[in-house]
Design a protein around this motif. Structure first.
Motif, PDB file in Angstrom:
ATOM      1  N   SER A   1     -28.808   2.652   5.531  1.00 42.38           N
ATOM      2  CA  SER A   1     -28.036   1.837   4.590  1.00 42.38           C
ATOM      3  C   SER A   1     -26.868   1.195   5.326  1.00 42.38           C
ATOM      4  CB  SER A   1     -27.517   2.700   3.433  1.00 42.38           C
ATOM      5  OG  SER A   1     -26.647   3.710   3.918  1.00 42.38           O
ATOM      6  N   TRP A   2     -26.254   0.206   4.690  1.00 40.60           N
ATOM      7  CA  TRP A   2     -25.049  -0.370   5.280  1.00 40.60           C
ATOM      8  C   TRP A   2     -23.891   0.624   5.224  1.00 40.60           C
ATOM      9  CZ3 TRP A   2     -26.248  -4.360   1.160  1.00 40.60           C
ATOM     10  CH2 TRP A   2     -27.183  -5.302   1.629  1.00 40.60           C
ATOM     11  N   VAL A   3     -23.698   1.215   4.046  1.00 47.92           N
ATOM     12  CA  VAL A   3     -22.552   2.106   3.833  1.00 47.92           C
ATOM     13  C   VAL A   3     -23.034   3.362   3.122  1.00 47.92           C
ATOM     14  CG1 VAL A   3     -20.279   2.376   2.784  1.00 47.92           C
ATOM     15  CG2 VAL A   3     -20.975   0.139   3.689  1.00 47.92           C
ATOM     16  N   ASP A   4     -22.694   4.521   3.664  1.00 44.56           N
ATOM     17  CA  ASP A   4     -22.996   5.804   3.037  1.00 44.56           C
ATOM     18  C   ASP A   4     -21.666   6.488   2.720  1.00 44.56           C
ATOM     19  OD1 ASP A   4     -23.987   8.220   2.184  1.00 44.56           O
ATOM     20  OD2 ASP A   4     -25.404   8.460   3.833  1.00 44.56           O
ATOM     21  N   VAL A   5     -21.403   6.704   1.426  1.00 44.08           N
ATOM     22  CA  VAL A   5     -20.112   7.228   0.993  1.00 44.08           C
ATOM     23  C   VAL A   5     -20.270   8.684   0.570  1.00 44.08           C
ATOM     24  CG1 VAL A   5     -18.124   6.889  -0.506  1.00 44.08           C
ATOM     25  CG2 VAL A   5     -19.479   4.920   0.210  1.00 44.08           C
ATOM     26  N   LYS A   6     -19.761   9.582   1.389  1.00 48.28           N
ATOM     27  CA  LYS A   6     -19.724  10.998   1.067  1.00 48.28           C
ATOM     28  C   LYS A   6     -18.289  11.456   0.764  1.00 48.28           C
ATOM     29  CE  LYS A   6     -22.552  11.477   4.937  1.00 48.28           C
ATOM     30  NZ  LYS A   6     -22.944  10.122   4.983  1.00 48.28           N
ATOM     31  N   GLY A   7     -17.335  10.534   0.903  1.00 48.01           N
ATOM     32  CA  GLY A   7     -15.960  10.785   0.513  1.00 48.01           C
ATOM     33  C   GLY A   7     -15.710  10.369  -0.920  1.00 48.01           C
ATOM     34  N   SER A   8     -14.461  10.417  -1.347  1.00 46.76           N
ATOM     35  CA  SER A   8     -14.119  10.131  -2.740  1.00 46.76           C
ATOM     36  C   SER A   8     -12.971   9.137  -2.844  1.00 46.76           C
ATOM     37  CB  SER A   8     -13.727  11.423  -3.461  1.00 46.76           C
ATOM     38  OG  SER A   8     -14.841  12.266  -3.616  1.00 46.76           O
ATOM     39  N   GLY A   9     -12.991   8.375  -3.938  1.00 49.64           N
ATOM     40  CA  GLY A   9     -11.887   7.469  -4.222  1.00 49.64           C
ATOM     41  C   GLY A   9     -11.877   6.210  -3.383  1.00 49.64           C
ATOM     42  N   TYR A  10     -13.015   5.819  -2.827  1.00 50.79           N
ATOM     43  CA  TYR A  10     -13.076   4.605  -2.009  1.00 50.79           C
ATOM     44  C   TYR A  10     -13.312   3.386  -2.893  1.00 50.79           C
ATOM     45  CZ  TYR A  10     -13.054   7.083   2.418  1.00 50.79           C
ATOM     46  OH  TYR A  10     -12.672   7.843   3.495  1.00 50.79           O
ATOM     47  N   LEU A  11     -12.697   2.274  -2.492  1.00 56.65           N
ATOM     48  CA  LEU A  11     -12.929   0.978  -3.127  1.00 56.65           C
ATOM     49  C   LEU A  11     -13.779   0.150  -2.182  1.00 56.65           C
ATOM     50  CD1 LEU A  11     -12.417  -1.230  -5.255  1.00 56.65           C
ATOM     51  CD2 LEU A  11     -10.284  -1.764  -4.042  1.00 56.65           C
ATOM     52  N   ILE A  12     -14.958  -0.256  -2.651  1.00 57.07           N
ATOM     53  CA  ILE A  12     -15.879  -1.048  -1.839  1.00 57.07           C
ATOM     54  C   ILE A  12     -16.056  -2.377  -2.567  1.00 57.07           C
ATOM     55  CG2 ILE A  12     -18.168  -1.159  -0.810  1.00 57.07           C
ATOM     56  CD1 ILE A  12     -17.112   2.184  -2.017  1.00 57.07           C
TER      57      ILE A  12
ATOM     58  N   GLU B   1     -17.657  13.419   4.162  1.00 58.95           N
ATOM     59  CA  GLU B   1     -17.109  14.347   3.183  1.00 58.95           C
ATOM     60  C   GLU B   1     -15.744  14.874   3.648  1.00 58.95           C
ATOM     61  OE1 GLU B   1     -20.273  16.543   5.726  1.00 58.95           O
ATOM     62  OE2 GLU B   1     -20.003  14.564   4.818  1.00 58.95           O
ATOM     63  N   GLY B   2     -14.852  15.049   2.700  1.00 57.85           N
ATOM     64  CA  GLY B   2     -13.505  15.507   3.028  1.00 57.85           C
ATOM     65  C   GLY B   2     -12.495  14.393   3.178  1.00 57.85           C
ATOM     66  N   THR B   3     -12.952  13.136   3.185  1.00 52.20           N
ATOM     67  CA  THR B   3     -12.028  11.998   3.280  1.00 52.20           C
ATOM     68  C   THR B   3     -11.905  11.324   1.914  1.00 52.20           C
ATOM     69  OG1 THR B   3     -13.695  10.324   3.859  1.00 52.20           O
ATOM     70  CG2 THR B   3     -12.771  11.651   5.657  1.00 52.20           C
ATOM     71  N   ALA B   4     -10.822  10.577   1.728  1.00 48.41           N
ATOM     72  CA  ALA B   4     -10.562  10.000   0.412  1.00 48.41           C
ATOM     73  C   ALA B   4      -9.741   8.728   0.509  1.00 48.41           C
ATOM     74  CB  ALA B   4      -9.828  11.017  -0.471  1.00 48.41           C
ATOM     75  N   ASP B   5      -9.901   7.894  -0.541  1.00 48.80           N
ATOM     76  CA  ASP B   5      -8.962   6.810  -0.879  1.00 48.80           C
ATOM     77  C   ASP B   5      -8.916   5.688   0.150  1.00 48.80           C
ATOM     78  OD1 ASP B   5      -8.291   8.281  -3.152  1.00 48.80           O
ATOM     79  OD2 ASP B   5      -6.721   9.376  -2.095  1.00 48.80           O
ATOM     80  N   GLY B   6     -10.028   5.391   0.776  1.00 50.08           N
ATOM     81  CA  GLY B   6     -10.087   4.261   1.697  1.00 50.08           C
ATOM     82  C   GLY B   6     -10.514   2.980   1.010  1.00 50.08           C
ATOM     83  N   VAL B   7     -10.526   1.893   1.785  1.00 46.65           N
ATOM     84  CA  VAL B   7     -10.911   0.578   1.285  1.00 46.65           C
ATOM     85  C   VAL B   7     -11.901  -0.040   2.261  1.00 46.65           C
ATOM     86  CG1 VAL B   7     -10.127  -1.739   0.675  1.00 46.65           C
ATOM     87  CG2 VAL B   7      -8.677   0.236   0.161  1.00 46.65           C
ATOM     88  N   ILE B   8     -13.008  -0.569   1.740  1.00 46.78           N
ATOM     89  CA  ILE B   8     -14.013  -1.274   2.539  1.00 46.78           C
ATOM     90  C   ILE B   8     -14.172  -2.640   1.890  1.00 46.78           C
ATOM     91  CG2 ILE B   8     -16.389  -1.254   3.394  1.00 46.78           C
ATOM     92  CD1 ILE B   8     -16.317   1.830   3.000  1.00 46.78           C
ATOM     93  N   ARG B   9     -13.567  -3.661   2.472  1.00 43.55           N
ATOM     94  CA  ARG B   9     -13.434  -4.947   1.775  1.00 43.55           C
ATOM     95  C   ARG B   9     -13.708  -6.126   2.715  1.00 43.55           C
ATOM     96  NH1 ARG B   9      -8.048  -4.941   0.481  1.00 43.55           N
ATOM     97  NH2 ARG B   9      -8.427  -4.122  -1.620  1.00 43.55           N
ATOM     98  N   GLY B  10     -14.422  -7.120   2.188  1.00 44.94           N
ATOM     99  CA  GLY B  10     -14.530  -8.412   2.863  1.00 44.94           C
ATOM    100  C   GLY B  10     -15.364  -8.409   4.121  1.00 44.94           C
ATOM    101  N   ASN B  11     -16.209  -7.374   4.323  1.00 40.35           N
ATOM    102  CA  ASN B  11     -17.005  -7.294   5.541  1.00 40.35           C
ATOM    103  C   ASN B  11     -18.335  -8.006   5.380  1.00 40.35           C
ATOM    104  OD1 ASN B  11     -15.295  -5.174   7.081  1.00 40.35           O
ATOM    105  ND2 ASN B  11     -15.575  -4.271   5.051  1.00 40.35           N
ATOM    106  N   ARG B  12     -18.914  -8.384   6.506  1.00 39.18           N
ATOM    107  CA  ARG B  12     -20.235  -9.008   6.537  1.00 39.18           C
ATOM    108  C   ARG B  12     -21.165  -8.056   7.297  1.00 39.18           C
ATOM    109  NH1 ARG B  12     -16.247 -11.951   7.580  1.00 39.18           N
ATOM    110  NH2 ARG B  12     -16.497 -11.964   9.835  1.00 39.18           N
ATOM    111  N   PHE B  13     -22.119  -7.474   6.570  1.00 42.09           N
ATOM    112  CA  PHE B  13     -23.043  -6.496   7.136  1.00 42.09           C
ATOM    113  C   PHE B  13     -24.387  -7.163   7.407  1.00 42.09           C
ATOM    114  CE2 PHE B  13     -20.535  -3.645   4.120  1.00 42.09           C
ATOM    115  CZ  PHE B  13     -19.665  -3.219   5.109  1.00 42.09           C
ATOM    116  N   ASP B  14     -24.836  -7.124   8.642  1.00 43.51           N
ATOM    117  CA  ASP B  14     -26.163  -7.611   9.015  1.00 43.51           C
ATOM    118  C   ASP B  14     -26.988  -6.396   9.419  1.00 43.51           C
ATOM    119  OD1 ASP B  14     -28.447  -8.622  10.221  1.00 43.51           O
ATOM    120  OD2 ASP B  14     -27.412 -10.212  11.319  1.00 43.51           O
ATOM    121  N   GLY B  15     -27.897  -5.962   8.525  1.00 44.53           N
ATOM    122  CA  GLY B  15     -28.606  -4.702   8.722  1.00 44.53           C
ATOM    123  C   GLY B  15     -29.787  -4.743   9.656  1.00 44.53           C
ATOM    124  N   GLN B  16     -30.082  -5.881  10.230  1.00 46.44           N
ATOM    125  CA  GLN B  16     -31.228  -5.945  11.132  1.00 46.44           C
ATOM    126  C   GLN B  16     -31.037  -4.958  12.285  1.00 46.44           C
ATOM    127  OE1 GLN B  16     -31.989  -9.540  13.647  1.00 46.44           O
ATOM    128  NE2 GLN B  16     -33.906  -9.617  12.515  1.00 46.44           N
TER     129      GLN B  16
END
Length: 498
Positions: A403-414, A378-393
Motif C-alpha cells: 500500500s502507499w500508507v499503512d497506519v498502525k499509529g493513532s490520531g494521524y491526519l491524512i 504502532e506506538g506513534t501518534a498525532d502526525g500529519v501526511i499531507r499534499g504528497n504525490r505517491f507513485d506506487g509502481q
C-alpha cells in the motif's frame, strides 16, 4: 510492513551501480513599506509555482537568510489580483484583508540561520500571481533560481582521487564560524562531529563518500543546519565492522547509513542528496529535525527513518525513489517509529518508540519504492501526511508491503494526497490500518485524498478493524475520491463521513 525487523548486525549486500494547518482569519491590512531599500536583516523571498491546474495553482515562497546573523521571526506579505484567492496554506499563519495577504512564521521555522532557508506554501483559486511582495517590511527581491545556498569557494587543496575509507577519522578541522564551508568527506565528518547550535554547514557540489554521523544537538532557538545543492551527494559504501546489539555509535562499526543523527535534535537538513547507502537518513532520539528539499534514492533498505522517539520532525518538498534494492520488504520511503518487536532497542519513552507528531508534507514518493511509501508504526501518534504525490509502481508486496500508507499509529491526519499505481508491482489497497498494539491504529482521519489504484487494488482506504477502535474510530470523509475504474471494490470498506 508488519514483519519483525532488526538493525543489529551487518549483512551481505549487492554491489550498487537522499498539524493541523491554522485556518485563515481576517486581520487589518498592515501598512506597506517602501519598495526600494534591500532587506535590512538579510532575508529574501523567492516565489516558486510548484504545480498548476485549470483555474488554480500551488506555490511556495522560499525565504532565505543571506545575512550573517540568525533571524528570529519573519513576516511575508503580498497582494493578489482581483479574482484570485488563497484556499489553503501551510507552514505559516495566514491572515488577510481583501486581496492583501500576510504570513507569519510558526514556532518551528522563525529562526533561519545564515545561508539557510524556510518555506511557506499555499493553494490559489485563480491564476493571478502575487504582487508587491515584502519580507519583514522590505522588498522580497529575487534570488538565484537554484538551491538557496551561495556558491562555495573552491577548496584550497583538491579532493582525494580515491574515496576515503568509511572508517577513516576526520583529517580536517573545520572553521569555527557561523558558516562552515566544506568540500571533502573529511571536512564534512569533522564539521558534523563539532557542530554547535546556530551553525550552518554548507556543502559544495560533489560526491562525499564515508560514514556521516553527528551527535551534536542544536536548540529550539539556535538550530544547526546542513545544507547544499542537489549535486552534493552523500554515499556510504558500508556497512563494516561488528555491530552492537542495538544500533548506537560504536568504534569500528559503520552501519552503512547515508546520514545518521543520534541524540541530535533541532537540525535542518536542506537541499542535498543521499544515495547508494544501506539506509538513507536515520534519526535516533533526534526530535524537531526538519528535512527539506532533499533527494534520497537508490537505497538498500528504507530512505528516511524517524526512530527512537524522534518526535516533532518534518519531511517536506523532498523526492524519494528507488528504495529496497537489497531488502525489498524493508524499502519504505518514510518510516515513522519502530515495530513493537524492536521496542527493546528503540523503546526509549515508556518502553515505546514515541516518534510522535511527525509531518510528511508535499513530497514526491516513488516510483520504485518497494515497500510502503509511509509506514506509521504502532506506538506513534498525532502526525500529519499531507499534499504528497505517491507513485506506487514497483511496490513489491514483500512482508505485507502492498500500500502507499499503512497506519498502525493513532490520531494521524491524512489529507490532500494524490496516489497512483501502475504495474509492475503488487498492490492491495491505497491506504490501510492495522491494530498491532492496544489502542493504536485508531482515531485516524482521511479527507480530500485522490486515488487511482490502476484497477488492481481493492479499496482506496481499507480500515482493517472497527471493533478494536469502537471508542476512537477511524474516519473516512466523503471528500476522498477514487477513479471509477481505479479500485476493484471502491473507495472504502466502512461508511463515509460527510
Amino acid at each position: 510492513m508488519d514483519a519483525t525487523r532488526t538493525d543489529s548486525g551487518p549483512s551481505l549486500f549487492l554491489i550498487r551501480a537522499s498539524g493541523t494547518v491554522p485556518s485563515p482569519t481576517k486581520s487589518p491590512s498592515p501598512t506597506k513599506s517602501p519598495t526600494t531599500a534591500p532587506p535590512a536583516d538579510g532575508l529574501t523571498a523567492r516565489f516558486v509555482k510548484t504545480s498548476s491546474w485549470n483555474g488554480g495553482y500551488r506555490a511556495d515562497y522560499v525565504i532565505t537568510n543571506n545575512g550573517s546573523t540568525k533571524t528570529t521571526s519573519w513576516v511575508l506579505e503580498f497582494d493578489l489580483p482581483s479574482g484570485t484567492t488563497i484556499t489553503k496554506s501551510w507552514s505559516a499563519t495566514h491572515t488577510w484583508n481583501g486581496q492583501h495577504h500576510r504570513f507569519t512564521n510558526l514556532s518551528y521555522n522563525g529562526d533561519i540561520a545564515p545561508g539557510a532557508s524556510e518555506k511557506l506554501g499555499f493553494n490559489a483559486s485563480g491564476t493571478g500571481l502575487p504582487l508587491n511582495c515584502t519580507i519583514n517590511g522590505k522588498p522580497c527581491r529575487a534570488v538565484a533560481p537554484t538551491t538557496p545556498p551561495p556558491t562555495t569557494p573552491a577548496p584550497t587543496t583538491p579532493p582525494p582521487t580515491t574515496p576515503p575509507p568509511t572508517t577513516a577519522p576526520p583529517t580536517t578541522t573545520p572553521p569555527a564560524g557561523a558558516i562552515v564551508d566544506v568540500a571533502t568527506s573529511p571536512q564534512l565528518q569533522a564539521a558534523l562531529s563539532t557542530a554547535r547550535p546556530g551553525q550552518t554547514i554548507r556543502l559544495a557540489a560533489g560526491t562525499y563518500r564515508g560514514a556521516f554521523l553527528t551527535q551534536r544537538a542544536g536548540t529550539a532557538s539556535a538550530r544547526i543546519t546542513l545544507t547544499g545543492p542537489r549535486t552534493a551527494v552523500l554515499i556510504n559504501d558500508g556497512p563494516a565492522g561488528t555491530a552492537p546489539s542495538c544500533p548506537a555509535p560504536t568504534a569500528g562499526w559503520d552501519p552503512g547509513y547515508g546520514l545518521w543523527l543520534y541524540d541530535a535534535p533541532y537540525w535542518n537538513l536542506t537541499g542535498l542528496t543521499v544515495a547508494q547507502s544501506k539506509k538513507g537518513i536515520v534519526l535516533d532520539n533526534s526530535h524537531h529535525v526538519t528535512i527539506d528539499g532533499m533527494h534520497v534514492h537508490h537505497i538498500d533498505e528504507e530512505a528516511v527513518h524517524f526512530r527512537r522517539s524522534s518526535a516533532d520532525g518534518i519531511i517536506r518538498d523532498s523526492v524519494i525513489t528507488d528504495t529496497g534494492l537489497v531488502q525489498q520488504g524493508y524499502g519504505e520511503a518514510v518510516y515513522i517509529g519502530s515495530a513493537k518487536s524492536n521496542f527493546g532497542c528503540h523503546g526509549n519513552s515508556g518502553g515505546m518508540d514515541r516518534s510522535d507528531r511527525v509531518q510528511v508534507l508535499d513530497n514526491q514518493i516513488g516510483p520504485n519504492v518497494t515497500a510502503e511509501h509511509v509506514d506509521v508504526k504502532e506506538g506513534t501518534a498525532d502526525g500529519v501526511i499531507r499534499g504528497n504525490r505517491f507513485d506506487g509502481q514497483g511496490i513489491s508486496g514483500a512482508n505485507s508491503a502492498d500500500s502507499w500508507v499503512d497506519v498502525k499509529g493513532s490520531g494521524y491526519l491524512i489529507e490532500d494526497n494524490t496516489g497512483t499505481f501502475r504495474t509492475p508491482g503488487t498492490f492491495a489497497n491505497g491506504y490501510e490500518t492495522h491494530n498491532l498494539l492496544d489502542g493504536y491504529g485508531c482515531g485516524n482521519t482521511w479527507r480530500d485524498n485522490t486515488s487511482d489504484l490502476g484497477g488492481v487494488g481493492r479499496y482506496a482506504i481499507r480500515i482493517t478493524s472497527t471493533s478494536k477502535c469502537s471508542s476512537n474510530p477511524n474516519v473516512v470523509h466523503s471528500s476522498n475520491t477514487v477513479t471509477v475504474t481505479g479500485a476493484v471494490d471502491g473507495l472504502t470498506n466502512i461508511p463515509t463521513t460527510p
